[in-house]
Design an enzyme around this catalytic site. Structure first.
Site, PDB file in Angstrom:
ATOM      1  N   LYS A  53       0.939  -1.108  -0.089  1.00  0.00           N
ATOM      2  CA  LYS A  53      -0.043  -0.226  -0.114  1.00  0.00           C
ATOM      3  C   LYS A  53       1.120   1.294  -0.057  1.00  0.00           C
ATOM      4  CE  LYS A  53      -3.782  -2.494   2.225  1.00  0.00           C
ATOM      5  NZ  LYS A  53      -4.500  -2.968   3.446  1.00  0.00           N
ATOM      6  N   GLN A  97      -4.913  -1.567   9.600  1.00  0.00           N
ATOM      7  CA  GLN A  97      -4.953  -2.867   9.108  1.00  0.00           C
ATOM      8  C   GLN A  97      -5.399  -3.956  10.052  1.00  0.00           C
ATOM      9  OE1 GLN A  97      -3.887  -3.513   5.989  1.00  0.00           O
ATOM     10  NE2 GLN A  97      -4.042  -5.645   6.192  1.00  0.00           N
ATOM     11  N   ASP A 120     -11.122   2.630   4.118  1.00  0.00           N
ATOM     12  CA  ASP A 120     -11.479   1.416   3.623  1.00  0.00           C
ATOM     13  C   ASP A 120     -12.962   1.022   3.408  1.00  0.00           C
ATOM     14  OD1 ASP A 120      -9.568  -0.482   3.906  1.00  0.00           O
ATOM     15  OD2 ASP A 120      -9.216  -0.297   6.215  1.00  0.00           O
TER      16      ASP A 120
END
Ligand code: GUN
Length: 285
Positions: A53, A97, A120
């Site tokens: 990422k 995460q 997200d």
């Protein structure tokens, strides 16, 4: 091989070129899109995802910040760090995460992230907005699947889409996105009896169960579009999806490979969401 390959790497590259151009424009106006990623503990797979990422962020000229916290971090400390990032002018997107250490309440953490920075698309506000077909941050893997289908010119309206898997990250939102596009959607999962009966009727089959070789040639209708979201390791340690590619490729009309299918799209849609967040921040000024 009868099926046409859906080349996720190539579709992702083209989408990233478009994002790159928009990032350059925004930077010329004095705003550099910024993504903060919080990584807790020592999960090797999570570390690899986070590194990728960050690399992609930097490649596209975005600012990336990595906050690494030990497995023992308290929920309170994690909430404090997110609250700080919510207020930061240089951070437009925040990603925590998953999975989190078991002593931390995942829901409480997700709800701490400002919905405006929730790249997200996991915050209940964004999920609710997506369900009611309003503007929202869309979870990256489902968004990537739709982007891939659009890039091959697939019709979705009126088609029967079968989604295998009901996770909050992939299965549930993927089905909702297809419904928003007027598909007829069936969800299957680990408790589904006679899986084949459902998958055989799919025009578009999305396999997101996390089980290697779950889908074989006798699960698939001739000419169906097969999207493989699986990221499994086989006995030899090789990355493989949920679909038995070697047999299903003779039956399907289109198929995504693993690796090089959905994976590159997921990361690309995270960049898309971060750019969207940066644009949103200037629209407020
Ligand atoms: N862990 C596995 N996939 C994801 C994802 O898309 N986002 C976050 N935050 N964690 C994950």
């Amino acid at each position: 091989m009868a099926a046409e390959l859906i080349d996720g790497k190539e579709i992702a590259r083209k989408k990233q070129d478009r994002i790159d151009a928009e990032v350059q424009k925004l930077k010329a106006e004095g705003v550099t899109p910024g993504l903060a990623v919080i990584l807790t503990g020592d999960n090797q797979a999570s570390r690899t995802y986070v590194n990728n990422k960050q690399k992609t962020c930097n490649k596209l000229g975005m600012y990336s910040m990595l906050i690494e916290l030990p497995e023992s971090v308290s929920e309170q400390e994690l909430i404090r760090r997110i609250t700080e990032l919510n207020k930061s002018d240089e951070i437009h997107g925040i990603l925590v995460q998953l999975p989190l250490p078991s002593h931390i309440n995942e829901k409480a953490i997700i709800e701490t992230i400002s919905p405006e920075k929730d790249v997200d698309g996991f915050h209940p506000i964004n999920i609710g907005r997506m369900m009611t077909a309003q503007d929202a941050y869309i979870p990256c893997t489902p968004a990537g699947i739709i982007e891939m289908l659009e890039s091959i010119g697939a019709d979705i309206a009126g088609k029967h889409v079968v989604v295998i898997g009901r996770s909050n990250i992939v299965g549930k939102p993927a089905g909702q996105l297809f419904l928003n596009k007027d598909a007829t959607v069936t969800y299957c999962h680990s408790k589904t009896a006679n899986l084949k009966e459902y998958t055989k009727r799919a025009d578009i089959l999305v396999a997101a169960a996390g089980k290697a070789n779950l889908i074989t040639e006798d699960h698939v209708k001739h000419g169906a579009i097969v999207i493989d979201v699986g990221m499994n390791r086989n006995a030899e340690g090789k990355l493989c999806g949920d679909v038995d590619f070697e047999t299903v490729k003779h039956i399907a009309g289109y198929i995504t490979p693993v690796p090089g299918g959905v994976g590159p799209m997921t990361i690309t849609m995270l960049m898309h969401n971060t750019l969207k967040a940066a644009k949103y921040s200037i629209s407020k000024i």
